[in-house]
Enzyme design. Structure first.
Site, PDB file in Angstrom:
ATOM      1  N   GLY A  97     -44.345 -19.827  46.596  1.00 12.41           N
ATOM      2  CA  GLY A  97     -44.562 -19.839  47.948  1.00 12.41           C
ATOM      3  C   GLY A  97     -44.083 -18.467  48.654  1.00 12.41           C
TER       4      GLY A  97
ATOM      5  N   ARG B 186     -50.191 -24.984  37.388  1.00 15.76           N
ATOM      6  CA  ARG B 186     -49.945 -26.382  38.084  1.00 15.76           C
ATOM      7  C   ARG B 186     -51.252 -26.187  39.145  1.00 15.76           C
ATOM      8  NH1 ARG B 186     -48.801 -23.945  42.633  1.00 15.76           N
ATOM      9  NH2 ARG B 186     -47.337 -22.078  42.986  1.00 15.76           N
TER      10      ARG B 186
END
Length: 419
Positions: A158, A284
């Site tokens: 992030g 992911r």
């Protein structure tokens, strides 16, 4: 007969975490969340998700909890939607003889310094980089590269800790801050190393890969340096054929070089003079609601595909919508200090824009907010759909502007005490 169990080791706090559990139920499995603090995921209580409290940073404790579950029911898969726990989930799946990626490959991939070396050795285009374990090493690496550099932790997600440093003083300050941290925002230990890399200014994209197949290329919008907050995404990216091919080829090459090739991988790249350079590979699904954009634009359910793969079921990546369209997301961020006002009115204003299909503010009215330093500074999002990417992008931009104008109130200025 009770449903088989699909175990989730922690979750992402926003975006698709809830959808993983929903898809598990849709495919006939009971989702079970293993977490040190299930309360950090409000959807778990709202959806009456079965939870097990366990120290997920302790491999032995986690394995013991899984064994207890397996003794009372059939465990058919182990997954995680969180960047920080994908390696733990892969390790558990392997120990149980269940489907999953190579735990060693995932673990190596999560260390950006190891990942970067592996990609460079395999001939995958990457930025120039150095790995530093001290502030002095970081300064020397920046001087060797010349010009501005990006300094980032070797583990993270992030855009946390990612910063453009324009001179040695900024390198000293930021590298020192990163190297002095011993725990990340999840309370997990962090390696005492940083990556010092070439600053690329070309357009940023991601390629969503499943197995060894490039599913779609996403155009990414990033805020102004020195931080790199992702402010929006467009699906699909509009590109000339050679550049689209270069991005897909680099992404798939990177996934193969890292020994992945099972399930989802989110590959971030920048175009640098026509060369698609891999910034990083995440083992992911993408965050930032990208899977939801892919579902709306292409009819491909990446969350469902990941869950099906985890359950050992066949995966079909052919779109189900019957149409080819476009979807865009824009995140709401503040330019300065402000206070959130009527969030319901802000969502309504955004949704009044033709093409807008989703709007959400993440914080309650009265919350003081400021400029975003990373994904945690986002205030909300809007999603728009259309037949073409240019149209969905325009609608999302308009909805974002209206939502922000309605939501933000200027923070009161503190009065100076009279002298």
């Amino acid at each position: 007969m009770s449903a088989p169990l699909l175990l989730f080791v922690e979750s992402n706090t926003t975006g698709t975490g809830r959808q993983f559990a929903q898809r598990a139920r849709a495919f006939g499995a009971e989702p079970v969340l293993l977490s040190a603090d299930p309360g950090r995921y409000p959807y778990a209580a709202d959806d009456e998700l079965r939870t097990v409290v366990v120290d997920t940073a302790d491999g032995d404790a986690l394995w013991a909890a899984v064994q207890r579950l397996a003794a009372g029911a059939r465990v058919t898969g182990v997954l995680s939607s969180s960047e920080y726990y994908v390696a733990a989930a892969a390790d558990l799946a392997a120990r149980l003889g269940l489907p999953g990626p190579s735990a060693d490959a995932v673990r190596a991939c999560r260390d950006k310094s190891v990942q970067r070396r592996t990609l460079a050795d395999a001939g995958v285009p990457v930025p120039r980089f150095s790995v530093a374990g001290t502030v002095a090493d970081a300064v020397a690496a920046a001087q060797w590269q010349g010009g501005p550099v990006v300094v980032k932790p070797v583990q993270g997600s992030g855009s946390l800790g990612v910063r453009l440093c324009r001179d040695s003083g900024e390198v000293v300050a930021h590298a020192g801050e990163l190297l002095s941290a011993t725990l990340n925002e999840r309370g997990l230990r962090t390696p005492a190393r940083v990556l010092v890399e070439q600053y690329l200014t070309g357009a940023e994209f991601s390629v969503e890969v499943f197995g060894e197949h490039a599913v779609v290329t996403v155009a990414k919008h990033v805020g102004e340096p020195p931080v790199f907050v992702e402010t929006g995404h467009d699906v699909p990216a509009v590109l000339p054929a050679p550049e689209a091919a270069a991005l897909a080829d680099s992404a798939v090459h990177a996934v193969k070089a890292l020994g992945l090739g099972w399930g989802a991988a989110h590959v971030e790249l920048r175009l640098d003079g026509g060369v698609a350079r891999v910034i990083e590979v995440n083992p992911r699904l993408a965050g930032g609601m990208i899977p939801e954009l892919v579902r709306r634009a292409r009819g491909i359910d990446l969350v469902g595909a990941q869950v099906r793969a985890g359950l050992g079921l066949p995966v079909d990546l052919i779109g189900t919508s019957g149409t080819v369209g476009a979807a865009s997301i824009r995140f709401l961020t503040a330019d300065g200090d402000a206070v959130l006002g009527d969030t319901d009115a802000a969502e309504a204003a955004a949704l009044a824009v033709p093409g807008a299909v989703d709007a959400a503010l993440y914080r309650p009215p009265g919350t003081r907010v400021g400029p975003a330093e990373d994904f945690r500074g986002r205030l909300g999002h809007v999603i728009a759909v259309a037949d073409r990417p240019e149209e969905s992008a325009r609608a999302a931009d308009t909805a974002r502007s209206l939502g922000l104008a309605t939501a933000l109130e200027h923070a009161p200025v503190k009065e100076e005490m009279p002298v």
